[in-house]
Design an enzyme around this catalytic site. Sequence first.
Site, short mmCIF file in Angstrom:
data_model
loop_
_atom_site.label_atom_id
_atom_site.label_comp_id
_atom_site.label_asym_id
_atom_site.label_seq_id
_atom_site.Cartn_x
_atom_site.Cartn_y
_atom_site.Cartn_z
N CYS A 260 0.87 -1.18 0.00
CA CYS A 260 0.00 0.00 0.00
C CYS A 260 0.91 1.23 0.00
CB CYS A 260 -0.99 -0.02 1.16
SG CYS A 260 -0.31 0.26 2.81
N HIS B 20 13.49 -14.80 12.95
CA HIS B 20 12.98 -14.81 14.33
C HIS B 20 11.47 -14.92 14.42
CE1 HIS B 20 16.71 -12.79 16.38
NE2 HIS B 20 17.04 -13.74 15.52
N ARG C 31 5.12 4.15 -1.81
CA ARG C 31 5.44 5.58 -1.77
C ARG C 31 6.78 5.89 -1.12
NH1 ARG C 31 -0.69 7.51 -0.14
NH2 ARG C 31 -1.52 7.47 -2.27
C1 RB5 Z 1 -3.93 5.52 0.55
O1 RB5 Z 1 -3.90 6.91 0.34
C2 RB5 Z 1 -3.09 5.16 1.77
O2 RB5 Z 1 -3.70 5.66 2.92
C3 RB5 Z 1 -2.89 3.67 1.86
O3 RB5 Z 1 -2.28 3.21 0.70
C4 RB5 Z 1 -1.98 3.20 2.98
O4 RB5 Z 1 -0.78 3.90 3.01
C5 RB5 Z 1 -2.62 3.10 4.31
O5 RB5 Z 1 -2.02 2.70 5.31
#
Ligand code: RB5
Length: 170
Positions: free
Chosen positions: A65, A98, A109
């Site tokens: 994510c 572990h 990101r």
């Molecule tokens: C999406 O904007 C973002 O909140 C999600 O990808 C993640 O980082 C959440 O923990």
Amino acid sequence: MKIALGADHAGFADKDRIARALRADGHEILDYGTHDDTPVDYPQYGYAVGEAVASGQAERGIVVCGSSLGIAMAANKVPGVRCAPVAEPYSAELARRHNDANVLALSERLTGWEMVERLVRVFLETPFDGGRHAHRVEQLFEFGDAQRERTLRAIETKAVTGAQTPKELL
Ligand code: RB5
């Protein structure tokens, strides 16, 4: 190895790249989406990968994510899942050695692609050390009523007991 993948809209590009790279290496991929940048809710994808691993349909899972955090929290809700959000190789190695992590959580990101590739490799290739770590990993799934009672007593008395490992084995 059979590997389940899942990501939200902030992680699908890395997830697709991981899928291509792992297929090229001969792994079998179960891809639970998402497949484009239409906003979706990361818990659904964490749950899907978690269930695939916990049920034995996949041996390992990888979730992506934006930050790695939300989707890891979701995967860890599934009993049987040990999901580690990881951004550098030593944590990836320790998560396997572990903690016997069976799901890896990555951040599209915050983590560059070369590091992502390295983390995936470490996660898939590092064995669990077992030994002194095995009974600790087992305890991760003992949080039922009896464990809750013990923990409530421990926080009332401000003393955790039952940690039996000698210091030299920590
Ligand atoms: C999406 O904007 C973002 O909140 C999600 O990808 C993640 O980082 C959440 O923990």
